[in-house]
Design a protein around this motif. Structure first.
Motif, PDB file in Angstrom:
ATOM      1  N   ILE A  37       6.356   9.256  -0.590  1.00  0.00           N
ATOM      2  CA  ILE A  37       5.161   8.526  -1.030  1.00  0.00           C
ATOM      3  C   ILE A  37       4.449   9.329  -2.121  1.00  0.00           C
ATOM      4  CG2 ILE A  37       2.882   7.669  -0.291  1.00  0.00           C
ATOM      5  CD1 ILE A  37       4.266   7.095   2.476  1.00  0.00           C
ATOM      6  N   GLY A  38       4.484  10.669  -1.976  1.00  0.00           N
ATOM      7  CA  GLY A  38       3.912  11.549  -3.004  1.00  0.00           C
ATOM      8  C   GLY A  38       4.598  11.366  -4.351  1.00  0.00           C
ATOM      9  N   GLN A  39       5.907  11.125  -4.328  1.00  0.00           N
ATOM     10  CA  GLN A  39       6.648  10.909  -5.574  1.00  0.00           C
ATOM     11  C   GLN A  39       6.151   9.653  -6.287  1.00  0.00           C
ATOM     12  OE1 GLN A  39      10.638  10.915  -3.956  1.00  0.00           O
ATOM     13  NE2 GLN A  39      10.956  13.073  -4.463  1.00  0.00           N
ATOM     14  N   LEU A  40       5.888   8.601  -5.506  1.00  0.00           N
ATOM     15  CA  LEU A  40       5.349   7.379  -6.110  1.00  0.00           C
ATOM     16  C   LEU A  40       3.950   7.659  -6.643  1.00  0.00           C
ATOM     17  CD1 LEU A  40       5.348   4.368  -6.807  1.00  0.00           C
ATOM     18  CD2 LEU A  40       4.536   3.889  -4.493  1.00  0.00           C
ATOM     19  N   GLY A  41       3.156   8.409  -5.863  1.00  0.00           N
ATOM     20  CA  GLY A  41       1.798   8.752  -6.293  1.00  0.00           C
ATOM     21  C   GLY A  41       1.813   9.441  -7.645  1.00  0.00           C
ATOM     22  N   GLN A  42       2.760  10.350  -7.801  1.00  0.00           N
ATOM     23  CA  GLN A  42       2.871  11.094  -9.049  1.00  0.00           C
ATOM     24  C   GLN A  42       3.242  10.157 -10.210  1.00  0.00           C
ATOM     25  OE1 GLN A  42       5.405  14.437  -8.462  1.00  0.00           O
ATOM     26  NE2 GLN A  42       4.099  15.721  -9.751  1.00  0.00           N
ATOM     27  N   MET A  43       4.130   9.205  -9.934  1.00  0.00           N
ATOM     28  CA  MET A  43       4.515   8.248 -10.979  1.00  0.00           C
ATOM     29  C   MET A  43       3.325   7.389 -11.387  1.00  0.00           C
ATOM     30  SD  MET A  43       8.346   7.028  -9.955  1.00  0.00           S
ATOM     31  CE  MET A  43       8.656   6.356 -11.577  1.00  0.00           C
ATOM     32  N   ILE A  44       2.489   7.038 -10.386  1.00  0.00           N
ATOM     33  CA  ILE A  44       1.308   6.222 -10.693  1.00  0.00           C
ATOM     34  C   ILE A  44       0.313   7.040 -11.514  1.00  0.00           C
ATOM     35  CG2 ILE A  44      -0.688   5.025  -9.695  1.00  0.00           C
ATOM     36  CD1 ILE A  44       1.208   4.333  -7.301  1.00  0.00           C
TER      37      ILE A  44
ATOM     38  N   SER B 128      12.438  -2.924 -11.808  1.00  0.00           N
ATOM     39  CA  SER B 128      12.561  -3.517 -10.468  1.00  0.00           C
ATOM     40  C   SER B 128      11.949  -2.645  -9.380  1.00  0.00           C
ATOM     41  CB  SER B 128      14.037  -3.764 -10.139  1.00  0.00           C
ATOM     42  OG  SER B 128      14.620  -4.580 -11.111  1.00  0.00           O
ATOM     43  N   GLY B 129      11.305  -1.535  -9.783  1.00  0.00           N
ATOM     44  CA  GLY B 129      10.733  -0.620  -8.802  1.00  0.00           C
ATOM     45  C   GLY B 129      11.574   0.623  -8.673  1.00  0.00           C
ATOM     46  N   VAL B 130      11.293   1.409  -7.662  1.00  0.00           N
ATOM     47  CA  VAL B 130      12.016   2.663  -7.465  1.00  0.00           C
ATOM     48  C   VAL B 130      12.335   2.839  -5.981  1.00  0.00           C
ATOM     49  CG1 VAL B 130      11.929   5.182  -7.704  1.00  0.00           C
ATOM     50  CG2 VAL B 130      10.822   3.755  -9.416  1.00  0.00           C
ATOM     51  N   ASN B 131      13.500   3.400  -5.726  1.00  0.00           N
ATOM     52  CA  ASN B 131      13.897   3.709  -4.355  1.00  0.00           C
ATOM     53  C   ASN B 131      13.744   5.224  -4.136  1.00  0.00           C
ATOM     54  OD1 ASN B 131      15.082   4.035  -1.893  1.00  0.00           O
ATOM     55  ND2 ASN B 131      16.946   2.894  -2.392  1.00  0.00           N
TER      56      ASN B 131
END
Ligand SMILES: *[C@@H]1O[C@H](CO)[C@@H](O)[C@H](O)[C@H]1NC(C)=O
Ligand SMILES: *[C@@H]1O[C@H](CO)[C@@H](O)[C@H](O)[C@H]1NC(C)=O
Ligand SMILES: *[C@@H]1O[C@H](CO)[C@@H](O)[C@H](O)[C@H]1NC(C)=O
Ligand SMILES: *[C@@H]1O[C@H](CO)[C@@H](O)[C@H](O)[C@H]1NC(C)=O
Length: 209
Positions: free
Chosen positions: A154-161, A129-132
């Motif tokens: 936003i960097g955390q999402l970047g790392q996951m991508i 469902s995504g991440v918070n």
């Protein structure tokens, strides 16, 4: 003359009651309409997901949307937070649900997992469902908690991508919430303000010498 005097108030009263009736009826008509629109939007959103895969919600910001990223045994993890939902403290700075929960519900998905709550194991199920990434006490330029500020989230999402937890299709089917509710105004601005006072004090003293 007398007849006219009686007539005027009667017509006025009639007009007054009609106005009053419309006044009271309108918000209800409006509310019913809103409700229908919301129901339709919700149906459309669900329809959209059926045809385009599972929608994902990525959340950034502060306590208004945080669902469990604040440091353990502190703040949102202590009673009375979570008293009405889910019954125990759940990392939300609320006695119940926060905005994230309502938007996820609207989209017909589970509340996205809090970044700090991701555990080894059924990863794809957890990330469905995504991440918070939101964390209480943080802002765009400043934080009063140890949590990551907006850019770092936003960097955390970047790392996951980069680690391929999400691909382009996932991102195309995703929605982002960004909440900036005032920590910057409350604290960063206050610090700048204090700095100005200190500097102006120094300048004044220098002038006096
Ligand atoms: C992942 O597995 C754990 C137990 O191994 C379970 O408690 C949890 O609900 C699962 N998470 C999801 C998102 O299904
Ligand atoms: C709880 O969090 C606040 C804000 O980050 C921090 O100032 C405080 O030291 C923390 N308390 C404990 C017991 O860790
Ligand atoms: C992207 O990832 C999803 C799972 O999150 C998977 O179902 C899908 O097949 C992947 N798409 C591509 C093009 O790799
Ligand atoms: C994602 O969306 C972009 C822009 O609409 C599009 O160019 C791209 O082909 C899409 N990619 C996938 C994998 O759906």
């Amino acid at each position: 003359m007398e007849k006219r005097q009686r007539f005027l108030p009667v017509s006025f009263l009639f007009f007054f009651f009609i106005t009053l009736a419309v006044w009271f009826a309108c918000p209800q008509i409006g509310a019913a309409d809103d409700h229908r629109t919301t129901a339709r939007a919700r149906r459309d959103a669900r329809e959209h997901h059926r045809h385009n895969g599972h929608v994902k919600l990525f959340v950034f910001g502060d306590s208004y949307v945080d669902t469990g990223n604040f440091e353990p045994n502190n703040g949102s993890w202590l009673p009375p937070f979570g008293r009405t939902f889910p019954g125990v403290p759940s990392g939300r700075f609320s006695d119940g649900r926060v905005l994230t929960d309502y938007i996820a519900d609207f989209l017909g998905i589970r509340t996205p997992i809090a970044y700090q709550q991701i555990r080894v194991g059924n990863i794809s199920e957890q990330l469905k469902s995504g991440v918070n990434f939101a964390c209480g006490g943080t802002g765009i330029v400043s934080a009063i908690s140890k949590g990551p500020i907006l850019g770092d989230q936003i960097g955390q999402l970047g790392q996951m991508i980069r680690h391929r937890f999400y691909n382009q299709t996932d991102l195309n089917n995703s929605i982002a919430i960004v909440a900036a509710s005032g920590n910057d105004y409350l604290y960063a601005t206050l610090q700048v303000f204090l700095l100005i006072i200190i500097i102006s004090n120094l300048v004044t003293r220098t002038n006096l010498i």
